[in-house]
Write a protein that holds these residues in place. Structure first.
Motif, PDB file in Angstrom:
ATOM      1  N   ASN A  61      36.927  26.646  59.927  1.00 16.64           N
ATOM      2  CA  ASN A  61      35.919  26.823  58.883  1.00 16.64           C
ATOM      3  C   ASN A  61      36.185  28.074  58.065  1.00 16.64           C
ATOM      4  N   TRP A  62      36.641  29.134  58.748  1.00 19.32           N
ATOM      5  CA  TRP A  62      36.975  30.369  58.050  1.00 19.32           C
ATOM      6  C   TRP A  62      38.118  30.149  57.065  1.00 19.32           C
ATOM      7  N   ALA A  63      39.159  29.445  57.510  1.00 14.27           N
ATOM      8  CA  ALA A  63      40.318  29.230  56.640  1.00 14.27           C
ATOM      9  C   ALA A  63      39.981  28.303  55.477  1.00 14.27           C
ATOM     10  N   ALA A  64      39.120  27.298  55.715  1.00 13.29           N
ATOM     11  CA  ALA A  64      38.817  26.306  54.680  1.00 13.29           C
ATOM     12  C   ALA A  64      37.707  26.746  53.747  1.00 13.29           C
ATOM     13  N   ARG A  65      36.722  27.483  54.275  1.00 13.70           N
ATOM     14  CA  ARG A  65      35.529  27.785  53.479  1.00 13.70           C
ATOM     15  C   ARG A  65      35.185  29.262  53.418  1.00 13.70           C
ATOM     16  N   GLY A  66      36.067  30.115  53.883  1.00 16.68           N
ATOM     17  CA  GLY A  66      35.748  31.527  53.959  1.00 16.68           C
ATOM     18  C   GLY A  66      36.167  32.327  52.752  1.00 16.68           C
ATOM     19  N   PRO A  67      37.206  33.144  52.861  1.00 15.79           N
ATOM     20  CA  PRO A  67      37.565  34.089  51.798  1.00 15.79           C
ATOM     21  C   PRO A  67      37.836  33.451  50.438  1.00 15.79           C
ATOM     22  N   VAL A  68      38.529  32.303  50.428  1.00 15.33           N
ATOM     23  CA  VAL A  68      38.857  31.680  49.142  1.00 15.33           C
ATOM     24  C   VAL A  68      37.595  31.249  48.413  1.00 15.33           C
ATOM     25  N   ARG A  69      36.713  30.570  49.115  1.00 16.15           N
ATOM     26  CA  ARG A  69      35.463  30.135  48.474  1.00 16.15           C
ATOM     27  C   ARG A  69      34.585  31.328  48.120  1.00 16.15           C
ATOM     28  N   LEU A  70      34.604  32.355  48.958  1.00 17.87           N
ATOM     29  CA  LEU A  70      33.836  33.560  48.643  1.00 17.87           C
ATOM     30  C   LEU A  70      34.325  34.181  47.346  1.00 17.87           C
ATOM     31  N   LEU A  71      35.642  34.216  47.176  1.00 16.68           N
ATOM     32  CA  LEU A  71      36.217  34.792  45.959  1.00 16.68           C
ATOM     33  C   LEU A  71      35.888  33.946  44.732  1.00 16.68           C
ATOM     34  N   THR A  72      36.141  32.645  44.827  1.00 19.91           N
ATOM     35  CA  THR A  72      35.910  31.772  43.664  1.00 19.91           C
ATOM     36  C   THR A  72      34.434  31.712  43.283  1.00 19.91           C
ATOM     37  N   ALA A  73      33.562  31.633  44.287  1.00 21.04           N
ATOM     38  CA  ALA A  73      32.126  31.564  43.999  1.00 21.04           C
ATOM     39  C   ALA A  73      31.625  32.880  43.415  1.00 21.04           C
ATOM     40  N   SER A  74      32.148  34.000  43.898  1.00 22.81           N
ATOM     41  CA  SER A  74      31.729  35.301  43.369  1.00 22.81           C
ATOM     42  C   SER A  74      32.155  35.459  41.916  1.00 22.81           C
ATOM     43  N   ILE A  75      33.400  35.058  41.623  1.00 26.78           N
ATOM     44  CA  ILE A  75      33.882  35.140  40.237  1.00 26.78           C
ATOM     45  C   ILE A  75      33.039  34.251  39.321  1.00 26.78           C
ATOM     46  N   ALA A  76      32.754  33.031  39.794  1.00 32.68           N
ATOM     47  CA  ALA A  76      31.951  32.107  38.987  1.00 32.68           C
ATOM     48  C   ALA A  76      30.542  32.643  38.763  1.00 32.68           C
ATOM     49  N   LEU A  77      29.961  33.263  39.808  1.00 34.22           N
ATOM     50  CA  LEU A  77      28.614  33.817  39.666  1.00 34.22           C
ATOM     51  C   LEU A  77      28.598  34.964  38.662  1.00 34.22           C
ATOM     52  N   VAL A  78      29.559  35.882  38.763  1.00 28.27           N
ATOM     53  CA  VAL A  78      29.609  37.029  37.853  1.00 28.27           C
ATOM     54  C   VAL A  78      29.832  36.564  36.417  1.00 28.27           C
ATOM     55  N   LEU A  79      30.744  35.619  36.220  1.00 23.24           N
ATOM     56  CA  LEU A  79      31.012  35.119  34.874  1.00 23.24           C
ATOM     57  C   LEU A  79      29.800  34.396  34.287  1.00 23.24           C
ATOM     58  N   SER A  80      29.141  33.591  35.106  1.00 23.48           N
ATOM     59  CA  SER A  80      27.975  32.861  34.592  1.00 23.48           C
ATOM     60  C   SER A  80      26.855  33.822  34.219  1.00 23.48           C
ATOM     61  N   MET A  81      26.663  34.876  35.016  1.00 25.87           N
ATOM     62  CA  MET A  81      25.639  35.862  34.682  1.00 25.87           C
ATOM     63  C   MET A  81      26.008  36.649  33.419  1.00 25.87           C
ATOM     64  N   ALA A  82      27.309  36.957  33.267  1.00 24.02           N
ATOM     65  CA  ALA A  82      27.745  37.672  32.066  1.00 24.02           C
ATOM     66  C   ALA A  82      27.535  36.811  30.821  1.00 24.02           C
ATOM     67  N   ILE A  83      27.877  35.538  30.917  1.00 24.16           N
ATOM     68  CA  ILE A  83      27.675  34.615  29.796  1.00 24.16           C
ATOM     69  C   ILE A  83      26.197  34.481  29.480  1.00 24.16           C
ATOM     70  N   PHE A  84      25.393  34.427  30.532  1.00 24.92           N
ATOM     71  CA  PHE A  84      23.948  34.274  30.350  1.00 24.92           C
ATOM     72  C   PHE A  84      23.373  35.467  29.591  1.00 24.92           C
ATOM     73  N   VAL A  85      23.747  36.686  30.020  1.00 27.51           N
ATOM     74  CA  VAL A  85      23.221  37.883  29.365  1.00 27.51           C
ATOM     75  C   VAL A  85      23.728  37.982  27.931  1.00 27.51           C
ATOM     76  N   PHE A  86      24.999  37.616  27.703  1.00 28.53           N
ATOM     77  CA  PHE A  86      25.563  37.690  26.355  1.00 28.53           C
ATOM     78  C   PHE A  86      24.924  36.647  25.437  1.00 28.53           C
ATOM     79  N   ARG A  87      24.707  35.445  25.991  1.00 29.18           N
ATOM     80  CA  ARG A  87      24.182  34.350  25.170  1.00 29.18           C
ATOM     81  C   ARG A  87      22.674  34.458  24.971  1.00 29.18           C
TER      82      ARG A  87
END
Length: 253
Positions: A61-87
């Motif tokens: 579970n760590w290899a399949a859903r751990g660091p990689v998903r944490l990284l991608t989800a964090s980037i997506a969250l930060v970008l979506s919030m940045a777009i939201f504030v800008f828009r």
């Protein structure tokens, strides 16, 4: 078109993640098996049964859903919030629940780690007890008393309590991840509908908040998988180290 791209990305992420995870687990499983053969006679079979049965699942579970998903989800969250504030600068206050939630998740993470560590230890103790008891029963040397049953009940109840404690902490984390977008949606609805904003703006803002909320839930689940995998990795390393020390002590004597 966007929905198709998102579906394809999700499929690729899951498939590639599973391939990487199974490749890693395969390598660790073979390492454990080779160590079992090399250190035979120095440790009990229960010492190898625990990592091979209990810890490899968490490691997967760590290899399949751990660091990689944490990284991608964090980037997506930060970008979506940045777009939201800008828009939608007039709705910038709606993003505040998200960093607050992430802060609380990291604050609770040590408690989750300790609960998982205790649960894995109790599960390992129960496995060792069952293996020893099965060996005694098979040899016909078991005495007629209730000690074995009482010990089994105590160990099982301990594991039950720890599993519930782990579920309680994880439920709190998921609750926080769900509450943040809910609060954000209330803020968006209050500002947009109360201020007479266009329906298209409200729908777009709510959609973006929903996307951010889904990514935050992924972050919480990735944190859970990462913590469980790290605990499992430490336990496997400990088993291999102890087996090596036992072999060296046997050879020295």
């Amino acid at each position: 078109m966007i929905a198709v791209l998102l579906a394809g990305a999700s499929f690729a992420e899951r498939l590639v993640g599973e391939i990487v995870a199974q490749s890693y687990i395969h390598a660790v499983r073979l390492e454990l098996f080779e160590a079992l053969i090399a250190h035979r006679g120095t440790t009990s079979e229960a010492q190898w049964l625990n990592p091979l049965v209990n810890d490899l699942g968490a490691l997967r579970n760590w290899a399949a859903r751990g660091p990689v998903r944490l990284l991608t989800a964090s980037i997506a969250l930060v970008l979506s919030m940045a777009i939201f504030v800008f828009r939608y600068p007039q709705l910038a206050g709606a993003v505040l629940p998200f960093p607050i939630c992430i802060g609380l998740v990291w604050w609770l993470a040590p408690s989750l780690r300790e609960t998982i560590r205790q649960q894995r230890g109790a599960r390992g103790g129960l496995t060792r007890f069952i293996v020893r008891r099965a060996r005694i029963e098979a040899s016909g040397q078991a005495r007629k008393n209730r000690h074995g049953r009482v010990s089994m009940i105590d160990r099982s109840q301990q594991l039950w309590r720890l599993a519930v404690s782990r579920a309680r902490v994880f439920a709190m984390l998921e609750g926080l991840a769900t509450a943040a977008p809910a609060v954000a949606l209330v803020i968006v609805a209050t500002v947009t509908f109360g201020g007479g904003a266009e329906p298209a703006l409200s729908i777009a803002a709510i959609t973006l908040i929903g996307f951010a909320g889904a990514r935050q839930l992924e972050i919480v689940r990735a944190v859970h998988a990462s913590i469980g995998g790290n605990v499992a990795h430490e336990r496997i390393e400990r088993v291999l180290t102890n087996a090596q020390k036992a072999k060296e002590a046997t050879n020295a004597s």
